[in-house]
Design a protein around this motif. Structure first.
Motif, PDB file in Angstrom:
ATOM      1  N   ASN A   1       0.796  -1.223   0.000  1.00 32.12           N
ATOM      2  CA  ASN A   1       0.000   0.000   0.000  1.00 32.12           C
ATOM      3  C   ASN A   1       0.828   1.272   0.000  1.00 32.12           C
ATOM      4  O   ASN A   1       0.395   2.290  -0.545  1.00 32.12           O
ATOM      5  CB  ASN A   1      -0.941   0.017   1.206  1.00 32.12           C
TER       6      ASN A   1
ATOM      7  N   SER B   1      -6.486   6.145  -2.074  1.00 31.57           N
ATOM      8  CA  SER B   1      -6.400   6.028  -0.623  1.00 31.57           C
ATOM      9  C   SER B   1      -7.755   5.551  -0.116  1.00 31.57           C
ATOM     10  O   SER B   1      -8.387   4.685  -0.718  1.00 31.57           O
ATOM     11  CB  SER B   1      -6.002   7.385  -0.023  1.00 31.57           C
TER      12      SER B   1
ATOM     13  N   LYS C   1      -2.842   3.977   4.567  1.00 27.62           N
ATOM     14  CA  LYS C   1      -3.521   4.977   3.744  1.00 27.62           C
ATOM     15  C   LYS C   1      -3.254   6.397   4.254  1.00 27.62           C
ATOM     16  O   LYS C   1      -3.157   7.339   3.457  1.00 27.62           O
ATOM     17  CB  LYS C   1      -5.021   4.683   3.679  1.00 27.62           C
TER      18      LYS C   1
END
Length: 245
Positions: free
Chosen positions: A117, A144, A172
């Motif tokens: 991520n 995100s 995120k």
């Protein structure tokens, strides 16, 4: 609205879900889209289905956690197209054990989550930035989530206050922070970089527990990918609504 014909886009994590619909909608807008996925066979199959509908889509193998895979993808795009107009960093995972509190999520969960991520997203962006600089006005969209909002997580009664999946959420938040750093670096260039919340979408990641259909989840990514020269950079949005950091 300015023409999108001739633009080249690459979408990571695009063999299913929001990524696949982002590819479709960009192609429907006239963009030539590189559908990127870890599994080349799945990327080929998804691409064939879209091409059968007359859309301009090309498959590319890209594992955001593998430096060699990233390098190979960059070389392929450079050789075939010489530039990249749009990069949509869509690939992401959520592997937290929702039955466990934040302090008991394993370090392995944290590391794997951040590898994809955050670190994968940064690596892909760094690798493709030279090709984005070759475009007239490059666009970077970082997918995100509202779950990255530190403000809302700290606010009792907010829509996400009770939804603590920490490795995913904090990854995120880090994507949002990275977006601000990169937007600052690129502030005097035509390249714009923004981070988005797709909405609470019915995807495989949340076992279909969402409010929006998957095509609607792609709309914000597509909108920010196609913004004109007067569009924002360094923003965190859902559709046209700014979200609190």
């Amino acid at each position: 609205m300015h023409s999108n014909t001739g633009k080249i886009a690459l979408v990571t994590g695009a063999t299913r879900g929001i990524g696949l619909h982002t590819v479709r909608q960009l192609a429907e807008a006239g963009v030539h889209v590189l559908l990127a996925g870890r599994d080349r066979d799945r990327a080929d199959a998804a691409t064939a289905a879209l091409r059968a509908e007359g859309l301009s889509v090309e498959a590319i193998a890209l594992d955001v956690t593998d430096a060699d895979s990233i390098d190979a993808a960059v070389r392929t795009v450079e050789a075939r197209h010489g530039r990249l107009d749009i990069l949509v960093n869509n690939a992401g995972i959520m592997i937290d054990d929702v039955a466990l509190p934040p302090s008991r999520q394993s370090l392995e969960t944290w590391r794997r989550t951040f590898d994809t991520n955050l670190f994968g997203l940064v690596a892909v962006t760094q690798a493709f930035l030279p090709l984005l600089r070759e475009a007239t006005a490059g666009r970077i969209v970082n997918v995100s989530s509202i779950l990255g909002s530190v403000t809302l997580h700290a606010q009792p009664g907010s829509p996400i206050y009770d939804f603590k999946v920490p490795a995913y959420n904090v990854s995120k938040s880090a994507v949002n922070a990275w977006t601000v750093q990169l937007a600052y670096e690129l502030r005097d260039t035509p390249i714009k970089v923004n981070t988005i919340h797709p909405g609470y979408v019915k995807t495989d990641m949340n076992a279909g527990q969402g409010e929006l259909e998957v095509p609607d989840g792609a709309r914000t990514s597509v909108r920010m990918a196609l913004i004109g020269p007067d569009g924002p950079s360094g923003s965190y949005v859902h559709l046209d609504q700014a979200l609190p950091w």
